[in-house]
Design a protein around this motif. Structure first.
Motif, PDB file in Angstrom:
ATOM      1  N   ALA A 159     -24.594   6.206  36.939  1.00  0.00           N
ATOM      2  CA  ALA A 159     -24.849   7.362  37.173  1.00  0.00           C
ATOM      3  C   ALA A 159     -26.234   8.104  35.812  1.00  0.00           C
ATOM      4  CB  ALA A 159     -23.488   7.970  35.682  1.00  0.00           C
ATOM      5  N   ARG A 162     -29.262   8.758  38.553  1.00  0.00           N
ATOM      6  CA  ARG A 162     -28.514  10.113  38.889  1.00  0.00           C
ATOM      7  C   ARG A 162     -29.634  11.147  38.255  1.00  0.00           C
ATOM      8  NH1 ARG A 162     -26.420  10.627  43.601  1.00  0.00           N
ATOM      9  NH2 ARG A 162     -24.942   8.297  44.351  1.00  0.00           N
ATOM     10  N   SER A 331     -24.287  13.664  40.218  1.00  0.00           N
ATOM     11  CA  SER A 331     -24.119  13.335  39.279  1.00  0.00           C
ATOM     12  C   SER A 331     -22.395  12.668  40.110  1.00  0.00           C
ATOM     13  CB  SER A 331     -23.399  14.015  38.284  1.00  0.00           C
ATOM     14  OG  SER A 331     -25.223  14.150  37.233  1.00  0.00           O
ATOM     15  N   ARG A 343     -24.082   4.509  47.628  1.00  0.00           N
ATOM     16  CA  ARG A 343     -23.996   5.412  46.949  1.00  0.00           C
ATOM     17  C   ARG A 343     -25.274   6.441  48.010  1.00  0.00           C
ATOM     18  NH1 ARG A 343     -20.917   6.917  42.401  1.00  0.00           N
ATOM     19  NH2 ARG A 343     -20.394   5.205  41.744  1.00  0.00           N
TER      20      ARG A 343
END
Length: 348
Positions: A159, A162, A331, A343
């Motif tokens: 996170a 990102r 996000s 991801r």
């Protein structure tokens, strides 16, 4: 259609072998250099200690005529053997037994984490046999536990990556953004798992300064475990069992964050030097592609959600370029538990 000559294939296969040979030579040179530096630094102090011990023995025999040199050597041999097993012969050491529950828990943690200080070891034959069986099961179990914890820590780490990409993606290259992300992770590791614990240990251990404490934290978290500094073994140590238990939790948490740091480091293709010495690239091996999860991402995605696109410059040499374009939906949602290497990061 491209034609490949057999001689070219053999030359291509010989390149990784040559690189491995160069790596072996570099490692041998590095070890030799380290041995020379350690010898130059430590040998003079060792010589001074040897001369000091010799003078003390001579003075002791001179002041105690009834004691022979053989008797003194026998006594020293017993003391040294006991000290090597974690049993002190000093009269003022009242820190408690080495095999209390707190001490035993600390020893168990050093076994399964492969730190292995060596200052306390099993004394009995059944204890040695159990130690081997315990380590045989405990080390893989510890690795599984640490891997599971790292996978959970990768969620906030991803996170943050990102967020950095969304904020800086239009200003900096993806490699620069990943370096900033790695620098943040390394800074957290140094501050909260090396510097802060070193300050605490230096205040709790009467004979440790900050350098000794920082040295202990580094040697322990890197699983070197020399055993020259052990917390809680000083005379008159208060709350020794509780101190050992707290140190055990510190080691486990610190090792977990160290593994997280290494995972983030190796997830940067430009810093993963292991690919230089590999004879088979990941994108050329279907089995490795399947295990890495790249096959389930569809076209245009590679390892870690990034695609390495080959381009040619004016010298006709191949180079790898990574392009990441930030999006507003980069996000992850709180329900997203996908690891960082699986991801989706937008590529164009």
């Amino acid at each position: 259609m491209r034609l490949v000559m057999p001689g070219c294939i053999s030359d291509a296969r010989s390149i990784p072998a040559l690189r491995v040979f160069v790596l072996i030579c570099a490692m041998a040179l590095y070890l030799s250099m380290g041995a020379s530096v350690f010898q130059a630094i430590e040998r003079p102090l060792e010589r001074e200690l040897e001369e000091h011990v010799a003078r003390v023995k001579v003075d002791f025999l001179r002041n105690h005529p009834g004691v022979t040199d053989e008797d003194l050597e026998s006594l020293l041999d017993v003391v040294v053997r006991a000290s090597n097993r974690g049993v002190s012969a000093a009269r003022n050491v009242t820190g408690g037994p080495n095999w209390s529950f707190g001490q035993s828990l600390f020893f168990s943690s050093t076994v399964v984490t492969t730190i292995g200080y060596g200052h306390v070891t099993p004394l009995s034959k059944p204890g040695k046999v159990f130690c081997m069986m315990y380590a045989l099961l405990g080390i893989p179990l510890t690795l599984v536990l640490l891997s599971a914890l790292v996978e959970r820590l990768l969620l906030p780490a991803t996170a943050m990556l990102r967020a950095l990409n969304a904020a800086l993606g239009h200003l900096y290259r993806p490699f620069t953004i990943r370096l900033v992300h790695l620098l943040i992770i390394v800074s957290v590791l140094i501050i909260f798992f090396l510097v802060v614990p070193a300050v605490l240990f230096s205040s709790l251990e009467p004979e440790w300064d900050f350098l000794d404490s920082f040295y202990y934290c580094f040697i322990s978290l890197t699983t070197i475990g020399l055993g020259d500094y052990i917390p809680g073994d000083s005379p008159q140590q208060e709350y020794r069992p509780l101190y050992k238990v707290a140190t055990t939790f510190y080691l486990l948490i610190g090792l977990t964050f160290l593994m997280l740091t290494l995972t983030v480091f190796y997830d940067i293709p430009q810093l993963n030097l292991s690919t230089v010495f590999s004879s088979v690239k990941l994108d050329e091996d279907p089995e490795k592609m399947r295990l890495s999860g790249s096959g389930v991402m569809g076209p245009g995605y590679g390892i870690g959600g990034l695609v390495m696109r080959d381009e040619y410059n004016h010298h006709d040499q191949r180079r790898s370029v990574v392009h990441i374009r930030p999006h507003l939906d980069d996000s992850p949602s709180p329900e997203d538990t996908t690891p960082v290497h699986a991801r989706d990061m937008r590529v164009h």
